[in-house]
Scaffold this active site. Structure first.
Site, PDB file in Angstrom:
ATOM      1  N   PHE A   1      55.219  19.613  22.062  1.00  0.00           N
ATOM      2  CA  PHE A   1      55.763  18.649  21.103  1.00  0.00           C
ATOM      3  C   PHE A   1      57.284  18.612  21.202  1.00  0.00           C
ATOM      4  O   PHE A   1      57.896  17.528  21.198  1.00  0.00           O
ATOM      5  CB  PHE A   1      55.338  19.021  19.683  1.00  0.00           C
ATOM      6  CG  PHE A   1      55.784  18.033  18.642  1.00  0.00           C
ATOM      7  CD1 PHE A   1      54.976  16.957  18.313  1.00  0.00           C
ATOM      8  CD2 PHE A   1      57.006  18.178  17.995  1.00  0.00           C
ATOM      9  CE1 PHE A   1      55.385  16.025  17.356  1.00  0.00           C
ATOM     10  CE2 PHE A   1      57.418  17.257  17.046  1.00  0.00           C
ATOM     11  CZ  PHE A   1      56.605  16.175  16.722  1.00  0.00           C
ATOM     12  N   ALA A   2      57.908  19.781  21.293  1.00  0.00           N
ATOM     13  CA  ALA A   2      59.366  19.843  21.387  1.00  0.00           C
ATOM     14  C   ALA A   2      59.870  19.137  22.637  1.00  0.00           C
ATOM     15  O   ALA A   2      60.853  18.376  22.580  1.00  0.00           O
ATOM     16  CB  ALA A   2      59.825  21.298  21.371  1.00  0.00           C
TER      17      ALA A   2
ATOM     18  N   ASN B   1      56.680  22.466   8.663  1.00  0.00           N
ATOM     19  CA  ASN B   1      56.564  21.043   8.382  1.00  0.00           C
ATOM     20  C   ASN B   1      55.111  20.616   8.221  1.00  0.00           C
ATOM     21  O   ASN B   1      54.820  19.639   7.520  1.00  0.00           O
ATOM     22  CB  ASN B   1      57.238  20.244   9.498  1.00  0.00           C
ATOM     23  CG  ASN B   1      58.743  20.382   9.472  1.00  0.00           C
ATOM     24  OD1 ASN B   1      59.405  19.928   8.558  1.00  0.00           O
ATOM     25  ND2 ASN B   1      59.299  21.059  10.480  1.00  0.00           N
TER      26      ASN B   1
ATOM     27  N   TYR C   1      58.884  28.581   6.956  1.00  0.00           N
ATOM     28  CA  TYR C   1      59.036  27.130   6.812  1.00  0.00           C
ATOM     29  C   TYR C   1      58.139  26.423   7.815  1.00  0.00           C
ATOM     30  O   TYR C   1      58.196  26.685   9.016  1.00  0.00           O
ATOM     31  CB  TYR C   1      60.491  26.763   7.067  1.00  0.00           C
ATOM     32  CG  TYR C   1      60.877  25.375   6.648  1.00  0.00           C
ATOM     33  CD1 TYR C   1      61.331  25.127   5.357  1.00  0.00           C
ATOM     34  CD2 TYR C   1      60.814  24.319   7.539  1.00  0.00           C
ATOM     35  CE1 TYR C   1      61.713  23.860   4.970  1.00  0.00           C
ATOM     36  CE2 TYR C   1      61.193  23.048   7.169  1.00  0.00           C
ATOM     37  CZ  TYR C   1      61.641  22.824   5.875  1.00  0.00           C
ATOM     38  OH  TYR C   1      62.011  21.567   5.496  1.00  0.00           O
TER      39      TYR C   1
ATOM     40  N   SER D   1      64.122  16.627   5.812  1.00  0.00           N
ATOM     41  CA  SER D   1      63.286  17.406   4.900  1.00  0.00           C
ATOM     42  C   SER D   1      63.614  17.241   3.425  1.00  0.00           C
ATOM     43  O   SER D   1      62.896  17.780   2.573  1.00  0.00           O
ATOM     44  CB  SER D   1      63.357  18.890   5.271  1.00  0.00           C
ATOM     45  OG  SER D   1      62.557  19.133   6.403  1.00  0.00           O
TER      46      SER D   1
END
Length: 379
Positions: free
Chosen positions: A153-154, A197, A195, A89
């Site tokens: 996705f994880a 992404n 937060y 990040s």
């Protein structure tokens, strides 16, 4: 990206033992002991389970580098001060810098709605790009769901079986945003902080829409080339890390125990403009120093970047536009960003005047915190 939080579900991690080599100090004005506390904190991280660490500090006395532990668990080879690594990040600061340069050129406004540049892209399950500004993407107050939090996705990209099946897959920015749109927003735009992404995948897409060139091209021509950041790159779909570099390690599990896997090779398109970049510690020092000294942005845009919002539950950290303001225990403020991606945990910070910088990398994602090292360097 915040890969480690996804992998283990907690920042309170069990620390495991790993091979450790001696710390190596490079030439510099302080190599005789001015950074001894920093080196001790780095060695402590290795003793607690990080395979290897590389760090470089830069101040008015010169440049100092140190390494500890190993860069390759198989061969026992040590890390190098010149190691290139995936910065995760930390990419976000580069992206925000380009968008602020575009604002300074009058090509967009931070108060533009996302839908102006990406019509219909942010839509679904309560998301609406007609009510979210570019500024809210950059300071994480948009409420947009973080695609990396999606369970499917994880499993496909952060856990062992999925990772080894999908590590070389190419994922487009549009596909990453579409994953987020399957979920409800975290909150109404501007009402809180979270937060995400996805915010920075969208920011990269905005750069391309405004300029007609990829965000990677714009970062290269506007930041990397002018600052001569020779170890810094935007890899796109390239699965390897340029040499010199080390191996990167992960548990690929929801716990910090169990086997350790080499995850060095992967297709970083899963991180896109939220976290795909590669750099080294010296380049990151140079970048953040130049940024805070006003070498990359006019005064107005730098002020906008340093205008922060609070992060609930983290009283000593505030978030600006791709830039974090951290107040250390001794009262010193450092500006920069953290970064995590498979097998790599990094941090790069500098003082407000850009005259004292530190960048470091752990080649692990399940253990180790950069914060104690930063405390020792600046306090």
């Amino acid at each position: 990206m915040r890969v480690r939080a996804t992998l283990v579900g907690s920042t309170a991690l069990l620390l495991t033992a790993a091979l450790a080599g001696p710390a190596v100090a490079a030439s510099g004005s302080h190599s005789g002991g001015g950074h001894s506390a920093t080196r001790e904190a780095i060695e402590a991280a290795v003793e607690a389970g990080v395979p290897g660490v590389t760090a470089t500090a830069r101040d008015t006395h010169g440049t100092w580098s140190t390494t500890a532990g190993v860069g390759d668990l198989r061969t026992g080879g040590h890390r190098s001060a010149a190691d290139r690594y995936r910065v995760g990040s930390i990419t976000k600061t580069f992206v925000a810098t380009v968008l602020l340069q575009l604002e300074a050129e009058g090509r967009l406004s931070l108060d533009d709605k996302v839908d102006r540049w990406l019509p219909g892209v942010v839509r679904g399950h309560g998301h609406d790009g007609r009510h979210i500004t570019v500024r809210r993407l950059l300071n994480h107050t948009s409420g947009i769901y973080d695609y990396t939090s999606d369970d499917d996705f994880a499993r496909a990209h952060f856990l062992k079986d999925g990772f080894f099946r999908h590590r070389y897959d190419t994922l487009t920015p549009g596909a990453l945003v579409a994953i987020a749109m399957r979920h409800e927003p975290e909150f109404a735009p501007g009402t809180s902080w979270s937060y995400s992404n996805t915010n920075y995948v969208l920011a990269g897409m905005v750069i391309e829409k405004v300029t007609g060139r990829s965000y990677a091209t714009e970062i290269t021509r506007r930041v990397i080339d002018p600052l001569h950041l020779t170890a810094t790159s935007v890899p796109g779909t390239r699965v390897t890390v340029p040499r010199p570099s080390n191996r990167a390690y992960s548990k690929l599990a929801e716990t910090a125990t169990g086997p350790t896997y080499d995850v060095t090779a992967l297709n970083p398109s899963l991180a896109s403009s939220a976290g795909e970049m590669i750099s080294d510690s010296a380049d990151l020092d140079r970048f953040y120093s130049a940024l805070l000294r006003g070498k990359l942005l006019p005064a107005h845009q730098l002020k906008e970047m340093k205008t922060t919002v609070k992060i609930d539950g983290v009283p000593n950290v505030r978030y600006g536009l791709g830039l974090m303001d951290t107040t250390l225990t001794c009262g010193v403020h450092v500006w920069g960003h953290d970064g995590g991606i498979h097998g790599s945990t990094s941090s790069a910070v500098t003082t407000a005047d850009g005259r004292h910088s530190l960048a470091l990398n752990f080649n692990a994602d399940w253990t180790g915190e950069p914060a104690p090292v930063i405390e020792k360097e600046f306090c």
